[in-house]
Design a protein around this motif. Sequence first.
Motif, PDB file in Angstrom:
ATOM      1  N   GLY A  34      -4.807  52.266 -41.580  1.00  0.00           N
ATOM      2  CA  GLY A  34      -4.233  51.367 -42.574  1.00  0.00           C
ATOM      3  C   GLY A  34      -4.245  52.032 -43.924  1.00  0.00           C
ATOM      4  N   VAL A  35      -4.551  51.245 -44.935  1.00  0.00           N
ATOM      5  CA  VAL A  35      -4.614  51.776 -46.303  1.00  0.00           C
ATOM      6  C   VAL A  35      -5.977  51.470 -46.901  1.00  0.00           C
ATOM      7  CG1 VAL A  35      -2.126  51.598 -46.677  1.00  0.00           C
ATOM      8  CG2 VAL A  35      -3.607  49.664 -47.257  1.00  0.00           C
ATOM      9  N   VAL A  36      -6.416  52.347 -47.788  1.00  0.00           N
ATOM     10  CA  VAL A  36      -7.688  52.165 -48.474  1.00  0.00           C
ATOM     11  C   VAL A  36      -7.578  50.982 -49.429  1.00  0.00           C
ATOM     12  CG1 VAL A  36      -9.326  53.219 -50.074  1.00  0.00           C
ATOM     13  CG2 VAL A  36      -8.257  54.604 -48.276  1.00  0.00           C
ATOM     14  N   LYS A  37      -8.548  50.063 -49.343  1.00  0.00           N
ATOM     15  CA  LYS A  37      -8.512  48.855 -50.178  1.00  0.00           C
ATOM     16  C   LYS A  37      -9.610  48.844 -51.243  1.00  0.00           C
ATOM     17  CE  LYS A  37      -6.592  46.117 -46.379  1.00  0.00           C
ATOM     18  NZ  LYS A  37      -6.819  44.972 -45.463  1.00  0.00           N
ATOM     19  N   GLY A  38     -10.588  49.691 -51.090  1.00  0.00           N
ATOM     20  CA  GLY A  38     -11.692  49.771 -52.046  1.00  0.00           C
ATOM     21  C   GLY A  38     -12.425  51.066 -51.797  1.00  0.00           C
ATOM     22  N   SER A  39     -13.758  50.987 -51.708  1.00  0.00           N
ATOM     23  CA  SER A  39     -14.528  52.169 -51.347  1.00  0.00           C
ATOM     24  C   SER A  39     -14.349  52.442 -49.859  1.00  0.00           C
ATOM     25  CB  SER A  39     -16.008  51.955 -51.658  1.00  0.00           C
ATOM     26  OG  SER A  39     -16.559  50.984 -50.786  1.00  0.00           O
ATOM     27  N   LEU A  40     -14.793  53.615 -49.430  1.00  0.00           N
ATOM     28  CA  LEU A  40     -14.699  53.954 -48.016  1.00  0.00           C
ATOM     29  C   LEU A  40     -15.502  52.980 -47.172  1.00  0.00           C
ATOM     30  CD1 LEU A  40     -13.821  55.854 -45.757  1.00  0.00           C
ATOM     31  CD2 LEU A  40     -15.804  57.294 -46.278  1.00  0.00           C
ATOM     32  N   SER A  41     -16.703  52.630 -47.622  1.00  0.00           N
ATOM     33  CA  SER A  41     -17.549  51.687 -46.883  1.00  0.00           C
ATOM     34  C   SER A  41     -16.885  50.324 -46.770  1.00  0.00           C
ATOM     35  CB  SER A  41     -18.915  51.541 -47.563  1.00  0.00           C
ATOM     36  OG  SER A  41     -19.616  52.755 -47.551  1.00  0.00           O
ATOM     37  N   GLU A  42     -16.289  49.847 -47.854  1.00  0.00           N
ATOM     38  CA  GLU A  42     -15.615  48.550 -47.843  1.00  0.00           C
ATOM     39  C   GLU A  42     -14.419  48.569 -46.900  1.00  0.00           C
ATOM     40  OE1 GLU A  42     -16.562  47.155 -52.452  1.00  0.00           O
ATOM     41  OE2 GLU A  42     -14.700  48.208 -51.965  1.00  0.00           O
ATOM     42  N   THR A  43     -13.652  49.650 -46.945  1.00  0.00           N
ATOM     43  CA  THR A  43     -12.461  49.764 -46.111  1.00  0.00           C
ATOM     44  C   THR A  43     -12.829  49.750 -44.630  1.00  0.00           C
ATOM     45  OG1 THR A  43     -11.287  51.018 -47.820  1.00  0.00           O
ATOM     46  CG2 THR A  43     -10.455  51.197 -45.575  1.00  0.00           C
ATOM     47  N   LEU A  44     -13.849  50.529 -44.259  1.00  0.00           N
ATOM     48  CA  LEU A  44     -14.269  50.570 -42.855  1.00  0.00           C
ATOM     49  C   LEU A  44     -14.946  49.262 -42.447  1.00  0.00           C
ATOM     50  CD1 LEU A  44     -15.627  54.222 -42.493  1.00  0.00           C
ATOM     51  CD2 LEU A  44     -13.358  53.335 -41.969  1.00  0.00           C
ATOM     52  N   GLY A  45     -15.676  48.656 -43.384  1.00  0.00           N
ATOM     53  CA  GLY A  45     -16.311  47.375 -43.093  1.00  0.00           C
ATOM     54  C   GLY A  45     -15.286  46.298 -42.776  1.00  0.00           C
ATOM     55  N   ASP A  46     -14.166  46.305 -43.502  1.00  0.00           N
ATOM     56  CA  ASP A  46     -13.087  45.347 -43.241  1.00  0.00           C
ATOM     57  C   ASP A  46     -12.485  45.556 -41.855  1.00  0.00           C
ATOM     58  OD1 ASP A  46     -13.445  44.216 -45.712  1.00  0.00           O
ATOM     59  OD2 ASP A  46     -11.810  45.313 -46.681  1.00  0.00           O
ATOM     60  N   ALA A  47     -12.581  46.795 -41.351  1.00  0.00           N
ATOM     61  CA  ALA A  47     -12.048  47.107 -40.025  1.00  0.00           C
ATOM     62  C   ALA A  47     -13.082  46.867 -38.928  1.00  0.00           C
ATOM     63  CB  ALA A  47     -11.561  48.554 -39.979  1.00  0.00           C
ATOM     64  N   GLY A  48     -14.258  46.344 -39.316  1.00  0.00           N
ATOM     65  CA  GLY A  48     -15.293  46.033 -38.339  1.00  0.00           C
ATOM     66  C   GLY A  48     -16.047  47.237 -37.831  1.00  0.00           C
ATOM     67  N   VAL A  49     -16.204  48.258 -38.687  1.00  0.00           N
ATOM     68  CA  VAL A  49     -16.915  49.474 -38.297  1.00  0.00           C
ATOM     69  C   VAL A  49     -18.231  49.547 -39.048  1.00  0.00           C
ATOM     70  CG1 VAL A  49     -16.781  51.989 -38.092  1.00  0.00           C
ATOM     71  CG2 VAL A  49     -14.687  50.610 -37.973  1.00  0.00           C
ATOM     72  N   GLU A  50     -19.292  50.001 -38.381  1.00  0.00           N
ATOM     73  CA  GLU A  50     -20.603  50.078 -39.019  1.00  0.00           C
ATOM     74  C   GLU A  50     -20.584  51.046 -40.195  1.00  0.00           C
ATOM     75  OE1 GLU A  50     -23.763  51.696 -36.766  1.00  0.00           O
ATOM     76  OE2 GLU A  50     -22.721  53.524 -36.206  1.00  0.00           O
ATOM     77  N   ALA A  51     -21.457  50.781 -41.166  1.00  0.00           N
ATOM     78  CA  ALA A  51     -21.504  51.573 -42.402  1.00  0.00           C
ATOM     79  C   ALA A  51     -21.873  53.028 -42.147  1.00  0.00           C
ATOM     80  CB  ALA A  51     -22.509  50.952 -43.372  1.00  0.00           C
ATOM     81  N   ALA A  52     -22.603  53.302 -41.055  1.00  0.00           N
ATOM     82  CA  ALA A  52     -23.028  54.678 -40.770  1.00  0.00           C
ATOM     83  C   ALA A  52     -21.837  55.612 -40.601  1.00  0.00           C
ATOM     84  CB  ALA A  52     -23.894  54.707 -39.515  1.00  0.00           C
ATOM     85  N   LEU A  53     -20.695  55.099 -40.161  1.00  0.00           N
ATOM     86  CA  LEU A  53     -19.525  55.957 -39.988  1.00  0.00           C
ATOM     87  C   LEU A  53     -19.017  56.459 -41.328  1.00  0.00           C
ATOM     88  CD1 LEU A  53     -17.489  57.280 -38.128  1.00  0.00           C
ATOM     89  CD2 LEU A  53     -16.096  55.207 -38.248  1.00  0.00           C
ATOM     90  N   ALA A  54     -19.130  55.646 -42.377  1.00  0.00           N
ATOM     91  CA  ALA A  54     -18.696  56.067 -43.709  1.00  0.00           C
ATOM     92  C   ALA A  54     -19.509  57.269 -44.169  1.00  0.00           C
ATOM     93  CB  ALA A  54     -18.828  54.915 -44.707  1.00  0.00           C
TER      94      ALA A  54
END
Length: 410
Positions: free
Chosen positions: A150-170
Amino acid sequence: MKQVLMVIVLLTTILSCNKSADKLDKKAQIKKVAVKAEHSDFGFNFADFNVVQDTVRKGDTFGTIINKQNIGDRKVFEIVESVKDTFDVRIIKPNRSYTMLRSKGKTNKLEVFVYQPDALSYYIFDLRDSVIVAHKKTRPITIRRRTIGGVVKGSLSETLGDAGVEAALASRITKIYSWSIDFFKLKKGDRYGITFTERFINDSIYDGVDELEASFFEYKGKLVYAFPFVQNEASGKVEYYDEEGKTLKNFFLKTPIKFSRITSRFTMNRFHPVQHRWKAHKGTDYAAPTGTPITTTASGVVEQAGYTAGNGNFVKVKHNGTYSTQYLHMSKILVRRGQHVNQGDVIGRVGSTGLATGPHVCYRFWKNGVQVDALRLNLPTGEPMTGNNKQRFLDKITPLKRELDSIANL
């Protein structure tokens, strides 16, 4: 007569309805019992036991927990001695779960004790026979693969969090792209795509990201890809490369701090916030909370580690005959002069010592003995892919890249 017949019919209907209701109630009760009977875990049917589930509290030991079941000190000692070759009772830790399966009836005799040190594994202590046994077991793991984008909506952690991915991936992605992307400069609307696998315990309990298979991030108008690949199969070491087989690992990291922001850039004329006069600022300031780890951007030897009135606590690292870097205003220095450090090693903590108005690190860069702007340099890259590995790499990533490109072109 008609009235009598109507009464009989009415009574028959009511009785019939009551019987139907009774049948429904019985079915409902049977269904509830069946559901309860089907509930099981650790290989035991919980319906066969009186079940107690709890958590180890501070001060609890293996002995104190099972001794509360009125089995006596002698029996506790016997159990500990019987399982000592399989289980060290001293590893029982607070906040870990345990389950006791007790006999039904008045006695509630402890028959099985289960200790869970983590979500994946558990120990079973079977006390039902004269010979007490202990087994360690591991729950089955299911690996699921998915691609998000998709597209980045904020920080990397926020973007991945919105996609339902754990913070460790960021954190993992930030480390992989440390040499090629400054994630502080990602813009809202920049595209991204990630293919990865996740672990599930018992096919239902989420246990985090397993492997990153491929990714891209749009950075300064260009898609920057990352594909893991093992060049030397004997060593098994995984490195990351772009779509052309060029390594992402450069000689220098982009920044000395993760998840920070630039507050002042390299300039020959800046109004100093403490000295209140115009002077050159030959470094880049990264603001971060006090105590944030500061890492050396390249391997080398600590040339200086100490304190001055202006720099505060600082460390200077000599990387080779051409390059050196310096890190100022530390709250704490974690290395000593003459020490060898590897790229990414923590050498200090963010602070505001010396001439500083707030917690940050001033990152300074030398090339051939002259201070230069690190953000404007074309720094040396890592080793390229060699031999027949290039074709093997391209064969592997072709379907992965095609999958990511389908997202990038949306």
